[in-house]
Design an enzyme around this catalytic site. Structure first.
Site, PDB file in Angstrom:
ATOM      1  N   HIS A 141       0.833  -1.208   0.000  1.00 44.42           N
ATOM      2  CA  HIS A 141       0.000   0.000   0.000  1.00 44.42           C
ATOM      3  C   HIS A 141       0.867   1.258   0.000  1.00 44.42           C
ATOM      4  CE1 HIS A 141      -3.088  -2.639   2.309  1.00 44.42           C
ATOM      5  NE2 HIS A 141      -3.571  -2.451   1.095  1.00 44.42           N
TER       6      HIS A 141
ATOM      7  N   LYS B  90     -15.460  -8.017   3.912  1.00 47.18           N
ATOM      8  CA  LYS B  90     -14.355  -8.438   4.786  1.00 47.18           C
ATOM      9  C   LYS B  90     -14.666  -8.090   6.228  1.00 47.18           C
ATOM     10  CE  LYS B  90     -10.657  -7.273   1.426  1.00 47.18           C
ATOM     11  NZ  LYS B  90      -9.642  -6.218   1.144  1.00 47.18           N
TER      12      LYS B  90
ATOM     13  N   ARG C 159      -2.470  -5.952  -7.965  1.00 47.36           N
ATOM     14  CA  ARG C 159      -1.357  -6.879  -7.736  1.00 47.36           C
ATOM     15  C   ARG C 159      -1.277  -7.949  -8.808  1.00 47.36           C
ATOM     16  NH1 ARG C 159      -3.150  -8.213  -1.799  1.00 47.36           N
ATOM     17  NH2 ARG C 159      -5.006  -8.177  -3.072  1.00 47.36           N
TER      18      ARG C 159
ATOM     19  N   SER D 174      -2.890  -7.739   3.373  1.00 49.65           N
ATOM     20  CA  SER D 174      -3.123  -7.480   4.802  1.00 49.65           C
ATOM     21  C   SER D 174      -3.458  -8.786   5.517  1.00 49.65           C
ATOM     22  CB  SER D 174      -4.279  -6.487   4.970  1.00 49.65           C
ATOM     23  OG  SER D 174      -3.959  -5.270   4.364  1.00 49.65           O
TER      24      SER D 174
HETATM   25  O1  PNS Z   1      -8.857  -2.531   0.235  1.00 49.05           O
HETATM   26  P1  PNS Z   1     -10.222  -2.935  -0.247  1.00 49.05           P
HETATM   27  O2  PNS Z   1     -10.854  -3.923   0.701  1.00 49.05           O
HETATM   28  O3  PNS Z   1     -10.201  -3.416  -1.672  1.00 49.05           O
HETATM   29  O4  PNS Z   1     -11.096  -1.608  -0.212  1.00 49.05           O
HETATM   30  C1  PNS Z   1     -12.423  -1.666  -0.610  1.00 49.05           C
HETATM   31  C2  PNS Z   1     -13.180  -0.351  -0.341  1.00 49.05           C
HETATM   32  C3  PNS Z   1     -13.242  -0.045   1.144  1.00 49.05           C
HETATM   33  C4  PNS Z   1     -12.492   0.784  -1.077  1.00 49.05           C
HETATM   34  C5  PNS Z   1     -14.596  -0.610  -0.943  1.00 49.05           C
HETATM   35  O5  PNS Z   1     -15.188  -1.707  -0.312  1.00 49.05           O
HETATM   36  C6  PNS Z   1     -15.505   0.608  -0.845  1.00 49.05           C
HETATM   37  O6  PNS Z   1     -15.412   1.498  -1.685  1.00 49.05           O
HETATM   38  N1  PNS Z   1     -16.372   0.647   0.189  1.00 49.05           N
HETATM   39  C7  PNS Z   1     -17.285   1.719   0.373  1.00 49.05           C
HETATM   40  C8  PNS Z   1     -18.685   1.335  -0.065  1.00 49.05           C
HETATM   41  C9  PNS Z   1     -18.877   1.541  -1.540  1.00 49.05           C
HETATM   42  O7  PNS Z   1     -18.655   2.605  -2.082  1.00 49.05           O
HETATM   43  N2  PNS Z   1     -19.347   0.477  -2.213  1.00 49.05           N
HETATM   44  C10 PNS Z   1     -19.724   0.507  -3.573  1.00 49.05           C
HETATM   45  C11 PNS Z   1     -18.616   0.318  -4.529  1.00 49.05           C
HETATM   46  S1  PNS Z   1     -19.311   0.184  -6.116  1.00 49.05           S
END
Ligand code: PNS
Length: 163
Positions: free
Chosen positions: A17, A41, A90, A128
């Protein structure tokens, strides 16, 4: 001013990250690293713990802010006046999920682009989840997470076991 958002669960932040954050910070005027909730998650660390881990890790980066958000990422990005969301890729296995997210976010707000940076080869195997797995089983994670949060991770994991 070109504002970008680098969102993620960061549970916890890894060297992978940090590599993406550093490179993205050179591509915009102001980068907001935004810790969010991924419904898919179960988080180990609280949003605030994760924010503190990142804060300690990006101290030298002058144009980087660290924040937490709840609700939709695209609404958060719009409220912050951001023009792009930046994420790291990745492997091919990340692609399908990230493509779906990017297309959905584009559908919700066509003015905000999603930019992808390919991970550095040194960190392509890092996650992570792997960090937590190694640390909670007594393994060594030095070099995989920023030195500034190395001890904190073990401590917080131990606190979690006691709770
Ligand atoms: O590191 P990650 O787990 O890939 O991050 C994912 C994250 C937190 C960026 C994603 O789950 C997110 O954007 N969550 C907020 C809710 C949201 O906007 N959901 C709709 C996406 S189309």
């Amino acid at each position: 001013m070109k504002i970008w958002i680098c969102p993620g669960s960061f549970d916890p932040v890894t060297m992978g990250h940090i590599d993406i954050i550093k490179r993205a910070s050179r591509m915009c005027d102001h980068l907001i690293v935004a810790v969010g909730v991924n419904d898919g998650k179960k988080a180990t660390f609280t949003l605030e713990e994760r924010r503190q881990f990142i804060l300690k890790s990006v101290k030298g980066l002058k144009n980087v802010e660290v924040d937490v958000f709840e609700g939709l990422l695209i609404n958060y990005a719009e409220n912050k006046g951001a023009t792009a969301i930046v994420k790291g890729l990745r492997a091919v296995s990340d692609f399908e999920y990230e493509l779906q997210m990017a297309l959905l976010n584009k559908r919700l707000n066509e003015k905000i682009e999603t930019v992808f940076l390919m991970t550095s080869i040194n960190y392509s195997y890092l996650s992570s989840r792997a960090i937590k797995n190694i640390a909670s089983n007594g393994g060594e994670i030095r070099g995989l997470v920023p030195d500034s949060i190395h001890d904190d991770i073990y401590e917080k994991l131990k606190e979690g076991e006691i709770k």
